[in-house]
Design an enzyme around this catalytic site. Structure first.
Site, PDB file in Angstrom:
ATOM      1  N   HIS A 110       0.833  -1.211   0.000  1.00 44.16           N
ATOM      2  CA  HIS A 110       0.000   0.000   0.000  1.00 44.16           C
ATOM      3  C   HIS A 110       0.862   1.253   0.000  1.00 44.16           C
ATOM      4  CE1 HIS A 110       0.971   0.704   4.235  1.00 44.16           C
ATOM      5  NE2 HIS A 110       0.576  -0.535   4.532  1.00 44.16           N
ATOM      6  N   CYS A 120       3.956  -4.436   6.438  1.00 46.00           N
ATOM      7  CA  CYS A 120       3.469  -4.323   5.066  1.00 46.00           C
ATOM      8  C   CYS A 120       4.539  -3.796   4.128  1.00 46.00           C
ATOM      9  CB  CYS A 120       2.243  -3.415   5.020  1.00 46.00           C
ATOM     10  SG  CYS A 120       0.804  -4.106   5.860  1.00 46.00           S
TER      11      CYS A 120
END
Length: 416
Positions: free
Chosen positions: A326, A344
């Site tokens: 992301h 992430c």
């Protein structure tokens, strides 16, 4: 000299055909006796022979479900047999070599009324009816990917069941995968991340772009086993394999590379999970599960206390445990140089948008490097690509291998 008077039965072909049904007409007429008595006896004999007799193994209103329907003819050879339910559904079947017995290919479903009609080789017919007992519990399933979707080359077929499946081999026998190019593949069983029974079908290698895939789950009338309940419907879905794309992430060099048809499309500097603890990223071959856009990520949902609570753009889910790729503009100083996220794969807004707009659900993400906390578990998203194909095939219930329930694996974190 004695005289023999022969009597002839009145000719009524239409009436005989109507009442004969399945009968074989073979009345023997004698040469003596009164005319009225002989004619009456002959008609009685004919009527007695005109009934075709069949037996059906399932009878009554509470017949046992999960059994094949077996129709047996008392005399002669069966010509056709029809077994239909109240909704017009039909059970296909096969005749025995001697033509006396017909057996359905599939089993009778629970809570269903059936009508049976059999015709013999003499043109006669017979009918029967029965109904099966209602199920104590009904099992249902969730299919992925969605029907008529277009997905990446790494997307497996995945089935998650509402209730436990103990009769795995019986269920797997009813799952038929058809591809437009005879792709080799296998089913493999595991416990889903949610704790439910799950079976996936993956090809030996990544799909070829353009492949059309169909799944027919002919489960109506199949018993899941103890605590699982019955299946009471069939399922069908299909999808098309889209562009040949692959994302490679190197945790040690801190770069994400997008390839299409083997050619590099984009090289993106990024920052992954902080190594040495629970904030580290997973390595291994995973598959893009969903493109979720802008979502709220909270550290407390993955056991990291109150470390963060952010709205995150261009979110692409890679695992059930919460590992995403992301946008992470707050980590800009580490892109391309260090892993400093909470698990992430973070990129700039512009690069995250480019990747988000380019990738498809089902695209493989191959993550390598030492800065990881381990390899993604089989059930944590789609981790089956981390197994060699022979090891994956061994997870088929029809392969007779031990451990068909699969691995529960480890958990990860949702990071920012």
């Amino acid at each position: 000299m004695s005289r023999i008077r022969r009597h002839t039965l009145p000719r009524r072909p239409a009436r005989i055909a109507a009442i004969a049904g399945t009968a074989v007409l073979a009345a023997a007429l004698t040469a003596c006796g009164g005319g009225d008595s002989s004619s009456s006896d002959a008609k009685s004999d004919l009527k007695a022979q005109k009934k075709t007799e069949i037996s059906v193994n399932l009878t009554g209103k509470q017949a046992k479900a999960g059994e094949p329907v077996k129709v047996t003819l008392a005399d002669g050879r069966l010509q056709t047999v029809s077994v239909t339910d109240a909704k017009g559904g039909r059970l296909e079947g096969r005749l025995s070599a001697d033509g006396k017995t017909w057996t359905s290919v599939r089993t009778a479903a629970p809570g269903t009324s059936y009508s049976v009609e059999a015709k013999d080789d003499k043109g006669g017919s017979a009918k029967a009816e029965f109904a099966t007992a209602a199920p104590d519990k009904v099992n249902k399933l969730t299919l992925a990917p969605g029907k008529d979707s277009t997905v990446g080359v790494g997307q497996p077929l995945s089935i998650v069941f509402d209730h436990p499946v103990k009769n795995k081999a019986e269920v797997e026998k009813q799952l038929k995968v058809t591809t437009s190019n005879n792709t080799e593949g296998s089913w493999g069983w595991m416990e889903d991340y949610s704790g439910k029974s799950r079976v996936d079908w993956r090809p030996k290698d990544y799909w070829k772009s353009g492949t059309k895939v169909t799944l027919e789950a002919n489960l109506n009338g199949v018993d899941s086993g103890p605590s699982g309940g019955w299946f009471v419907k069939d399922y069908k879905t299909g999808f098309t394999v889209g562009k040949n794309q692959l994302v490679k992430i190197d945790l040690d060099s801190h770069h994400l590379k997008l390839f299409r048809d083997g050619e590099l499309v984009k090289d993106v500097p990024m920052s992954a999970g902080t190594p040495g603890g629970e904030k580290a990223s997973w390595r291994g071959k995973t598959v893009l599960m969903s493109k979720e856009g802008t979502i709220n990520m909270k550290s407390e949902t993955v056991g990291l206390g109150d470390a963060y609570d952010k709205m995150v753009d261009y979110s692409m889910r890679l695992t059930w445990s919460g590992m995403y790729a992301h946008a992470a503009p707050w980590n800009a100083s580490y892109f391309g140089s260090a892993n400093k996220s909470s698990g992430c794969i973070g990129m700039s807004d512009a690069n995250a948008k480019f990747v988000y707009d380019s990738v498809q659900v089902g695209d493989p993400f191959e993550i390598t490097g030492d800065d990881a906390k381990g390899t993604q578990a089989l059930n944590n998203g789609y981790g089956e690509w981390n197994l060699a194909y022979d090891a994956w095939k061994a997870k088929s219930a029809l392969a007779g291998a031990a451990g068909n329930t699969g691995a529960t694996g480890s958990t990860g974190t949702t990071g920012n």
